[in-house]
Motif scaffolding. Sequence first.
Motif, PDB file in Angstrom:
ATOM      1  N   ASN A  10       0.869  -1.168   0.000  1.00 57.71           N
ATOM      2  CA  ASN A  10       0.000   0.000   0.000  1.00 57.71           C
ATOM      3  C   ASN A  10       0.903   1.215   0.000  1.00 57.71           C
ATOM      4  O   ASN A  10       1.819   1.303   0.815  1.00 57.71           O
ATOM      5  CB  ASN A  10      -0.903   0.019   1.232  1.00 57.71           C
ATOM      6  N   ALA A  11       0.662   2.143  -0.923  1.00 52.49           N
ATOM      7  CA  ALA A  11       1.515   3.321  -1.028  1.00 52.49           C
ATOM      8  C   ALA A  11       0.679   4.535  -1.420  1.00 52.49           C
ATOM      9  O   ALA A  11      -0.367   4.403  -2.060  1.00 52.49           O
ATOM     10  CB  ALA A  11       2.618   3.088  -2.055  1.00 52.49           C
ATOM     11  N   THR A  12       1.184   5.697  -1.042  1.00 54.37           N
ATOM     12  CA  THR A  12       0.581   6.967  -1.424  1.00 54.37           C
ATOM     13  C   THR A  12       1.620   7.763  -2.198  1.00 54.37           C
ATOM     14  O   THR A  12       2.742   7.937  -1.733  1.00 54.37           O
ATOM     15  CB  THR A  12       0.135   7.759  -0.174  1.00 54.37           C
ATOM     16  N   CYS A  13       1.220   8.243  -3.364  1.00 51.57           N
ATOM     17  CA  CYS A  13       2.114   9.013  -4.215  1.00 51.57           C
ATOM     18  C   CYS A  13       1.636  10.464  -4.251  1.00 51.57           C
ATOM     19  O   CYS A  13       0.453  10.735  -4.031  1.00 51.57           O
ATOM     20  CB  CYS A  13       2.110   8.448  -5.635  1.00 51.57           C
ATOM     21  N   PRO A  14       2.540  11.391  -4.554  1.00 46.39           N
ATOM     22  CA  PRO A  14       2.119  12.779  -4.720  1.00 46.39           C
ATOM     23  C   PRO A  14       0.986  12.884  -5.749  1.00 46.39           C
ATOM     24  O   PRO A  14       0.897  12.082  -6.675  1.00 46.39           O
ATOM     25  CB  PRO A  14       3.389  13.478  -5.216  1.00 46.39           C
ATOM     26  N   GLY A  15       0.128  13.864  -5.579  1.00 42.69           N
ATOM     27  CA  GLY A  15      -0.999  14.022  -6.483  1.00 42.69           C
ATOM     28  C   GLY A  15      -2.189  13.165  -6.094  1.00 42.69           C
ATOM     29  O   GLY A  15      -3.064  12.904  -6.910  1.00 42.69           O
ATOM     30  N   LYS A  16      -2.191  12.697  -4.843  1.00 38.92           N
ATOM     31  CA  LYS A  16      -3.291  11.873  -4.313  1.00 38.92           C
ATOM     32  C   LYS A  16      -3.467  10.574  -5.081  1.00 38.92           C
ATOM     33  O   LYS A  16      -4.585  10.122  -5.331  1.00 38.92           O
ATOM     34  CB  LYS A  16      -4.598  12.660  -4.285  1.00 38.92           C
ATOM     35  N   ILE A  17      -2.360   9.970  -5.469  1.00 41.58           N
ATOM     36  CA  ILE A  17      -2.392   8.687  -6.167  1.00 41.58           C
ATOM     37  C   ILE A  17      -2.232   7.582  -5.124  1.00 41.58           C
ATOM     38  O   ILE A  17      -1.250   7.559  -4.377  1.00 41.58           O
ATOM     39  CB  ILE A  17      -1.260   8.596  -7.208  1.00 41.58           C
ATOM     40  N   GLN A  18      -3.203   6.684  -5.071  1.00 35.67           N
ATOM     41  CA  GLN A  18      -3.179   5.569  -4.145  1.00 35.67           C
ATOM     42  C   GLN A  18      -2.814   4.302  -4.906  1.00 35.67           C
ATOM     43  O   GLN A  18      -3.379   4.028  -5.971  1.00 35.67           O
ATOM     44  CB  GLN A  18      -4.543   5.388  -3.473  1.00 35.67           C
ATOM     45  N   VAL A  19      -1.883   3.545  -4.348  1.00 36.89           N
ATOM     46  CA  VAL A  19      -1.425   2.306  -4.980  1.00 36.89           C
ATOM     47  C   VAL A  19      -1.632   1.159  -4.010  1.00 36.89           C
ATOM     48  O   VAL A  19      -1.306   1.269  -2.825  1.00 36.89           O
ATOM     49  CB  VAL A  19       0.074   2.399  -5.361  1.00 36.89           C
ATOM     50  N   HIS A  20      -2.189   0.071  -4.519  1.00 37.19           N
ATOM     51  CA  HIS A  20      -2.357  -1.144  -3.718  1.00 37.19           C
ATOM     52  C   HIS A  20      -2.004  -2.331  -4.600  1.00 37.19           C
ATOM     53  O   HIS A  20      -2.442  -2.408  -5.747  1.00 37.19           O
ATOM     54  CB  HIS A  20      -3.799  -1.289  -3.219  1.00 37.19           C
ATOM     55  N   ALA A  21      -1.211  -3.227  -4.056  1.00 38.82           N
ATOM     56  CA  ALA A  21      -0.903  -4.475  -4.757  1.00 38.82           C
ATOM     57  C   ALA A  21      -1.213  -5.626  -3.827  1.00 38.82           C
ATOM     58  O   ALA A  21      -0.799  -5.625  -2.667  1.00 38.82           O
ATOM     59  CB  ALA A  21       0.561  -4.519  -5.184  1.00 38.82           C
ATOM     60  N   ASP A  22      -1.968  -6.583  -4.326  1.00 42.35           N
ATOM     61  CA  ASP A  22      -2.193  -7.813  -3.587  1.00 42.35           C
ATOM     62  C   ASP A  22      -0.961  -8.692  -3.748  1.00 42.35           C
ATOM     63  O   ASP A  22      -0.231  -8.567  -4.735  1.00 42.35           O
ATOM     64  CB  ASP A  22      -3.418  -8.551  -4.141  1.00 42.35           C
ATOM     65  N   GLU A  23      -0.733  -9.575  -2.795  1.00 43.58           N
ATOM     66  CA  GLU A  23       0.392 -10.494  -2.914  1.00 43.58           C
ATOM     67  C   GLU A  23       0.190 -11.337  -4.171  1.00 43.58           C
ATOM     68  O   GLU A  23      -0.847 -11.954  -4.353  1.00 43.58           O
ATOM     69  CB  GLU A  23       0.489 -11.393  -1.683  1.00 43.58           C
ATOM     70  N   GLY A  24       1.157 -11.297  -5.065  1.00 44.14           N
ATOM     71  CA  GLY A  24       1.061 -12.005  -6.329  1.00 44.14           C
ATOM     72  C   GLY A  24       0.417 -11.183  -7.439  1.00 44.14           C
ATOM     73  O   GLY A  24       0.347 -11.617  -8.564  1.00 44.14           O
ATOM     74  N   GLY A  25      -0.063  -9.975  -7.105  1.00 43.35           N
ATOM     75  CA  GLY A  25      -0.678  -9.094  -8.092  1.00 43.35           C
ATOM     76  C   GLY A  25      -2.189  -9.213  -8.026  1.00 43.35           C
ATOM     77  O   GLY A  25      -2.705 -10.068  -7.340  1.00 43.35           O
ATOM     78  N   PRO A  26      -2.906  -8.380  -8.665  1.00 44.13           N
ATOM     79  CA  PRO A  26      -2.509  -7.279  -9.533  1.00 44.13           C
ATOM     80  C   PRO A  26      -2.131  -6.031  -8.743  1.00 44.13           C
ATOM     81  O   PRO A  26      -2.138  -6.051  -7.509  1.00 44.13           O
ATOM     82  CB  PRO A  26      -3.775  -7.028 -10.361  1.00 44.13           C
ATOM     83  N   ILE A  27      -1.842  -4.953  -9.467  1.00 47.45           N
ATOM     84  CA  ILE A  27      -1.546  -3.654  -8.867  1.00 47.45           C
ATOM     85  C   ILE A  27      -2.719  -2.732  -9.191  1.00 47.45           C
ATOM     86  O   ILE A  27      -3.127  -2.619 -10.349  1.00 47.45           O
ATOM     87  CB  ILE A  27      -0.233  -3.068  -9.412  1.00 47.45           C
ATOM     88  N   TYR A  28      -3.268  -2.108  -8.158  1.00 44.32           N
ATOM     89  CA  TYR A  28      -4.390  -1.187  -8.328  1.00 44.32           C
ATOM     90  C   TYR A  28      -3.895   0.254  -8.202  1.00 44.32           C
ATOM     91  O   TYR A  28      -3.087   0.562  -7.326  1.00 44.32           O
ATOM     92  CB  TYR A  28      -5.468  -1.439  -7.276  1.00 44.32           C
ATOM     93  N   ILE A  29      -4.413   1.113  -9.061  1.00 40.45           N
ATOM     94  CA  ILE A  29      -4.091   2.537  -9.042  1.00 40.45           C
ATOM     95  C   ILE A  29      -5.407   3.281  -8.821  1.00 40.45           C
ATOM     96  O   ILE A  29      -6.312   3.183  -9.655  1.00 40.45           O
ATOM     97  CB  ILE A  29      -3.433   2.980 -10.365  1.00 40.45           C
TER      98      ILE A  29
END
Length: 97
Positions: free
Chosen positions: A25-44
């Motif tokens: 789980n990560a937060t990027c500048p510009g209010k971009i939220q990132v989540h990856a489940d173990e093994g994928g996928p990656i959600y933006i």
Amino acid sequence: MKKTLALTLLLVACGAANAAIPLVNATCPGKIQVHADEGGPIYINGKEGKLKTFNQNYYEAQGSGVTISLSINPDGSADVSYTGKKKAHGVCEVKKG
């Protein structure tokens, strides 16, 4: 028979590559939220990104107008960065736990 074996090996290799993606789980500048489940996928921002696997330690996901780069360190921790429109880019804050 050879085609079936080659396809099976390819599918196993793809599954092994995806298995290297950790829960992130990560937060990027510009209010971009990132989540990856173990093994994928990656959600933006809650939507599944188009995943590109470079190797078992580096992935990119595209979606919501940005590219998310996910790299796996030797200790299993993850680093996340992004590239957006108009040369926007930066390092994302990976949440612990």
